[in-house]
Structures are given as structure tokens and as C-alpha cells.
Design a protein around this motif. Structure first.
Motif, short mmCIF file in Angstrom:
data_model
loop_
_atom_site.label_atom_id
_atom_site.label_comp_id
_atom_site.label_asym_id
_atom_site.label_seq_id
_atom_site.Cartn_x
_atom_site.Cartn_y
_atom_site.Cartn_z
N GLN A 28 36.61 105.01 17.60
CA GLN A 28 37.17 105.19 16.28
C GLN A 28 36.13 104.84 15.22
O GLN A 28 35.32 103.94 15.42
CB GLN A 28 38.41 104.30 16.11
N PRO A 29 36.12 105.55 14.10
CA PRO A 29 35.14 105.24 13.05
C PRO A 29 35.42 103.88 12.41
O PRO A 29 36.53 103.38 12.43
CB PRO A 29 35.32 106.38 12.05
N ARG A 30 34.34 103.29 11.88
CA ARG A 30 34.41 102.02 11.14
C ARG A 30 35.08 100.91 11.95
O ARG A 30 35.96 100.20 11.49
CB ARG A 30 35.12 102.22 9.80
N THR A 31 34.64 100.81 13.22
CA THR A 31 35.21 99.82 14.14
C THR A 31 34.08 99.11 14.89
O THR A 31 33.08 99.74 15.23
CB THR A 31 36.15 100.50 15.15
N GLU A 32 34.28 97.82 15.13
CA GLU A 32 33.28 97.07 15.89
C GLU A 32 33.58 97.15 17.39
O GLU A 32 34.73 97.04 17.81
CB GLU A 32 33.26 95.61 15.45
N TYR A 33 32.51 97.33 18.17
CA TYR A 33 32.63 97.43 19.62
C TYR A 33 31.63 96.49 20.29
O TYR A 33 30.56 96.20 19.74
CB TYR A 33 32.37 98.86 20.10
N LYS A 34 32.01 96.05 21.49
CA LYS A 34 31.08 95.30 22.32
C LYS A 34 30.71 96.16 23.52
O LYS A 34 31.57 96.80 24.14
CB LYS A 34 31.71 93.99 22.79
N VAL A 35 29.42 96.18 23.85
CA VAL A 35 28.93 96.90 25.02
C VAL A 35 28.51 95.89 26.08
O VAL A 35 27.81 94.92 25.77
CB VAL A 35 27.73 97.80 24.66
N GLU A 36 28.94 96.10 27.30
CA GLU A 36 28.50 95.31 28.44
C GLU A 36 27.91 96.24 29.48
O GLU A 36 28.53 97.25 29.84
CB GLU A 36 29.66 94.52 29.06
N VAL A 37 26.73 95.91 29.99
CA VAL A 37 26.13 96.64 31.11
C VAL A 37 25.92 95.64 32.23
O VAL A 37 25.26 94.62 32.05
CB VAL A 37 24.80 97.31 30.72
N LEU A 38 26.50 95.93 33.39
CA LEU A 38 26.41 95.05 34.54
C LEU A 38 25.55 95.68 35.62
O LEU A 38 25.75 96.85 35.98
CB LEU A 38 27.80 94.76 35.13
N ALA A 39 24.62 94.91 36.17
CA ALA A 39 23.84 95.31 37.33
C ALA A 39 24.49 94.67 38.56
O ALA A 39 24.73 93.46 38.58
CB ALA A 39 22.40 94.86 37.20
N ILE A 40 24.78 95.48 39.57
CA ILE A 40 25.50 95.02 40.76
C ILE A 40 24.58 95.12 41.97
O ILE A 40 24.02 96.18 42.25
CB ILE A 40 26.76 95.87 40.98
N GLU A 41 24.43 93.98 42.69
CA GLU A 41 23.55 94.00 43.86
C GLU A 41 24.36 94.18 45.14
O GLU A 41 25.59 94.17 45.12
CB GLU A 41 22.67 92.74 43.90
N ALA A 42 23.65 94.37 46.27
CA ALA A 42 24.28 94.80 47.50
C ALA A 42 25.35 93.85 48.00
O ALA A 42 26.33 94.27 48.62
CB ALA A 42 23.21 95.00 48.59
N GLY A 43 25.22 92.55 47.73
CA GLY A 43 26.22 91.60 48.18
C GLY A 43 27.42 91.50 47.28
O GLY A 43 28.37 90.76 47.59
N GLY A 44 27.40 92.22 46.15
CA GLY A 44 28.53 92.22 45.22
C GLY A 44 28.31 91.40 43.96
O GLY A 44 29.04 91.56 42.99
N ASN A 45 27.30 90.50 43.96
CA ASN A 45 27.03 89.72 42.75
C ASN A 45 26.61 90.63 41.62
O ASN A 45 25.99 91.68 41.84
CB ASN A 45 25.94 88.68 43.01
#
Length: 237
Positions: free
Chosen positions: A209-226
Motif C-alpha cells: 500500500q502507498p505511504r506505508t512503512e514496511y519491514k523486510v526480513e531475509v533469512l538464510a537457511i542452512e542444511a540442518g535447519g538453522n
């Protein structure tokens, strides 16, 4: 921070218990949980870590989790009117004190690597069992290339881009997760699970939506699930 309660929360898919036939005098054969997982989520931006637990199986009325030294670290009992009805699913996450108060090395001592054991009982009295492996293989937080922190982005041109995570040495990244979160005036979350080859995601214009604040999260996932996440905020225009 992720949008969940820091204390134990039970997300229950409640099922009507099925009858279990056991021969007189015979010990019932233990039932395996259909899913049992442990993983660590690190927030590289805030500097904290949390242990996440997920469990699924047929209807049960008690379950406990034992660490590699066979010490109980979680014990859940279903009481009252739901006791004979049971729960089938459990999600829980530990608190996440900042590393300044509780360093990562102490967190690793509290939750050591190894095989953890789930034990429980179905609503019909049959033993349940399952195991999950926990490692201390933690990826570094992804570097978010776009949008820039505190930037203003056209609502129909939001593209999240990040650099591939290759550190620490030997880490095996199996995928990424991207979340775009609107926290006010109401919580709305766009989430996508992506392969390890991905480095970019266009956010649907229908979500922003216009004129709205957002948070972006980028997660890196390793083979064991962490998984390790990096986050920032931007504003649409």
C-alpha cells in the motif's frame, strides 16, 4: 524480531482420538511422531538467538523433550476438558535476550549440539517417541542490497535483493525466506520460501500500500535447519 510470542505457545490441530486396539497384557508398540524438529534462529540485526521447537503427530496428552544428556528441558501436559481430546501439534520458541546480556556462547552451552528426544503419550495411552538433531552451524546474516534502509520506494516497484550467503566457511545454504511485514494499522505479512540459488524477489504490487512503512526480513537457511535473518525498514510512496 519475528511476529510470535517469546514464551511457549501451542498451535494445536486438534483431532478426535482414534481407537487403538491393544491385546490384553501386551505392551503397546510406541508410535513415532510424524515430525520433530529443532532449530536455532539468529537475528543478525538485533543480535539475539532463539531455540525453535516443532512437533507433530497423532493426538497426545503429554510430551517432554530431553537434551542429549537425557535431561528434560520441556514438559507439556494437557489438562482439564481437553485431556482426553488431545493436541496434535506443538510450536514453541525460547526467549531471545540480546547477546550483550546472554552471549551466543552461553546460548550454545544451554542448548548443546546432539540428538534430542521427544517422549509422549497418546490420548489412548500409547507411548510416543521421536528424535531431532540440533547443530551449531549458523549462517551469517544476509546482506540486503535493496531496498535501502529507511528508503522510500514506489509501491509497485518493491524488489528485495540480497547477496548470497557463503560464510562462515563450509556453510551449506539450502534456501532463503523473505518476509515483508506491515505492522500498522494492521498486521499483514507477505512471505516466500525460495531456493538457495535465489537472490531477488519482486513483491506483488497488490500487497504494498502507498505511504506505508514496511519491514523486510531475509533469512538464510542452512542444511540442518538453522537460520539467520537480517532486517530493515522502508516506506512505500
Amino acid at each position: 524480531m519475528r511476529h510470535r510470542l517469546p514464551t511457549i505457545a501451542l498451535a494445536s490441530l486438534i483431532a478426535v482420538p482414534a481407537a487403538v486396539v491393544v491385546s490384553a497384557g501386551a505392551e503397546p508398540k510406541p508410535v513415532e511422531f510424524s515430525d520433530a524438529r529443532l532449530k536455532v534462529e539468529i537475528n543478525a540485526t538485533d543480535g539475539d538467538a532463539g531455540l525453535q521447537i516443532f512437533l507433530d503427530g497423532e493426538a497426545w496428552n503429554d510430551v517432554e523433550l530431553l537434551d542429549p544428556q537425557n535431561n528434560a528441558i520441556l514438559d507439556v501436559d494437557v489438562k482439564g476438558r481437553a485431556e482426553n481430546y488431545g493436541l496434535t501439534e506443538l510450536f514453541s520458541e525460547s526467549s531471545e535476550p540480546p547477546f550483550e546480556e546472554f552471549p551466543l556462547e552461553q546460548f550454545k552451552e544451554l542448548f548443546p549440539e546432539g540428538t534430542y528426544t521427544f517422549r509422549g503419550t497418546t490420548v489412548d495411552g500409547v507411548p510416543m517417541t521421536g528424535t531431532a538433531n540440533l547443530t551449531h552451524d549458523f549462517p551469517d546474516g544476509p546482506e540486503i542490497l535493496s531496498p535501502s534502509a529507511d528508503s522510500r520506494v514506489p509501491a509497485d516497484q518493491v524488489v528485495v535483493q540480497w547477496a548470497p550467503v557463503t560464510t562462515p566457511a563450509g556453510i551449506d545454504i539450502v534456501g532463503y525466506q523473505v518476509l515483508v511485514v506491515q505492522e500498522t494499522p494492521e498486521l499483514r505479512v507477505f512471505s516466500a520460501d525460495l531456493p538457495a540459488t535465489a537472490t531477488k524477489l519482486s513483491v506483488p504490487a497488490e500487497f504494498v500500500q502507498p505511504r506505508t512503512e514496511y519491514k523486510v526480513e531475509v533469512l538464510a537457511i542452512e542444511a540442518g535447519g538453522n537460520q539467520t535473518l537480517t532486517e530493515l525498514t522502508f516506506r512505500s510512496r
